[in-house]
Design a protein around this motif. Sequence first.
Motif, mmCIF file in Angstrom:
data_model
loop_
_atom_site.group_PDB
_atom_site.id
_atom_site.type_symbol
_atom_site.label_atom_id
_atom_site.label_comp_id
_atom_site.label_asym_id
_atom_site.label_seq_id
_atom_site.Cartn_x
_atom_site.Cartn_y
_atom_site.Cartn_z
ATOM 1 N N LEU A 1 0.845 -1.193 0.000
ATOM 2 C CA LEU A 1 0.000 0.000 0.000
ATOM 3 C C LEU A 1 0.880 1.242 0.000
ATOM 4 N N HIS A 2 0.884 1.958 -1.112
ATOM 5 C CA HIS A 2 1.662 3.191 -1.211
ATOM 6 C C HIS A 2 0.885 4.348 -0.593
ATOM 7 N N THR A 3 1.617 5.363 -0.194
ATOM 8 C CA THR A 3 0.990 6.583 0.325
ATOM 9 C C THR A 3 1.234 7.768 -0.600
ATOM 10 N N GLU A 4 2.090 7.605 -1.619
ATOM 11 C CA GLU A 4 2.454 8.703 -2.509
ATOM 12 C C GLU A 4 2.031 8.386 -3.940
ATOM 13 N N ALA A 5 1.410 9.361 -4.589
ATOM 14 C CA ALA A 5 0.883 9.149 -5.932
ATOM 15 C C ALA A 5 1.967 8.868 -6.955
#
Length: 689
Positions: free
Chosen positions: A486-490
């Motif tokens: 799960l990434h937090t940065e686009a």
Amino acid sequence: MTKILVDDVEVDVPPHYTLLQAAEAAGAEVPRFCFHERLSIAGNCRMCLVEVKGGPPKPQASCAMNVRDVRGGPDGSLPQIFTKSPMVKKAREGVMEFLLINHPLDCPICDQGGECDLQDQAMAYGVESTRYQENKRAVEDKYIGPLVKTVMTRCIHCTRCVRFTTEVAGITELGLIGRGEDAEITTYLEKAMTSEMQGNVIDLCPVGALTSRPYEFNARPWELTKTESIDVMDALGSAIRVDTRGREVMRVMPRINEAVNEEWISDKTRFIWDGLKTQRLDRPYLRENGALRPASWAEAFAAIAAKVKAAKPERIGALAGQLAGVEEMFALKALMTALGSANLDCRYPGSPLHPKNGRASYLFNATIAGIEEADALMIIGANPRKEAAVLNARIRKRYLKGGFEIGLIGEKADLSYPVTYVGAGPESLQALLDDTSYVSTAKKPMVIVGQGALNRPDGAAILALAAKFAVARGAVREDWNGFCVLHTEAALAGALDLGFVPGEGGLDTAGMLAPGALDVLFNLGADEVEIPAGAFVIYQGTHGDKGAHRADVILPGAAYTEKSATYVNTEGRVQMTNRAGFPPGDAREDWAILRALSAQLGQTLPYDSLAQLRAALYAAHPHFAGLDAISAGSGESITALAKGKAKADKAPFRNAVPAFHLTNAIARASKIMAECAALAAGQGQVAAE
């Protein structure tokens, strides 16, 4: 499937369909206020009345009756309903008359005017006058937070807002109290709502009872230019619509995308728009005698060229931030290669994510929609509610269906659904892995690994341990890949797809940020890292945030609403923003700045237009040409990761997003987000006490 006649039109629909859905399948229009496809059925408003042939001698609420409940004739004829009969017409007019008895009829000053269901349906199905002369009931407005404005006298008690907050958002702070004429929607203790998705009640409200407080009296819908785009406030890539008036973004609305965000967006996505015009960089700046001064583009480029030409290639580096589009990162990587430097990175210090491990090693492989297929979930070092609020709502949706066991390793948090808390760090994960007595009946288990588990010195060991756990629990098979990062940065997934990581012998983020490591650093919007003194910093970004404060030269770029740029979301879906407005002042699109700078540096990039740049991008990385498509990674990458051997330390996992409302430069420039963050901090303090 069941056949039914709707206004003499035969349709074949599933027996669990409501009569309302069957009517729409037949092309008939049925008005409604309380019914919503993604919420439970309430049957409050009675606007969706239809006539059932052979049924009771009164109209029926089509939202609350299923096709299976309608019987055919004794002669074997099909069940039949009517949506336009005189009985239905009279019933709808009566319902509308009742709904308007207490409504203030203040359309000229209501923000819902022009896109109001009550307004539209009153015109289409109501009567031109009322028979009621009594005084109208008035209801006191409630304060439910800085985002949603209430005018509860307009409320028609459809309870859409209550059902959304309870079922989708997972909070129980909004409800209907009282009976009859005294009934009203309120937060029980008249405090602000705490959900990260509360703004969706604005779209759900069919009247003007709940409207946007920041947007209050700003514009009318017919004044706005509507542009379909993609959100970059998190790594989900929610489908949005940007509404502008002239050059100014007035509001952000959700679009339907069943594969990603359904029709919900987070509050950060919806209310970020005021940050797009605050603290903006609108011209180049140059630092002289310790202070920044306005400069021309020629002066800024000349200062950069002098420093770059005086530096050795191995003393030049580049960092990419969380809002950078694929095109500008591709151009920056090409420029760094032309300069002979292998020092480039897009990751936090310590992150083990790398293209060499295979695309599956850094993607949400099960896909966002695939959450609904899973039957077990382990969350490792993540808080989906703050890191991807809409994805968290999808997890809650799956939980409500039942048969979904959820475990959590990391910081304890209220995720809006019950979880089994396993432990705080790597030791708990290792203990689970070593538990040979555990027998799982899950057919499609999922493992979500958050950036809080990876962005640390032992990140590689944690990634290998999580992969080993996923393989051991059957989450990685030929027919199912439940290993999800799960990434937090686009920007991160797209940057990894590009290979925006150190080349042979190059320095990573930690290496470039070491004191004395570089002479020149290109900073493409990276505001989340501390850059030590010593290096000459060229900051290219949109806001006067941390990166601009440290810069020696500032090059003003375009925000995501001001350019057409490619992004890749956490599941690997290629998406593209569309330009809704133009950058302020002398600011320019980021790829164009890099193209102009390359000419000044004597390393001219081989494209003069965005189309030429994209042609080169697609030639080098063909999967970027497949918009809204996912190029799936191989499960073999996860199996190979699981074979890695590294020792993790005992430090507990820390969530990557401690403050939901202040995660990037645009959010930190937003007054709306600042107010929400202060409110959330105060509520957290009260909860702690």
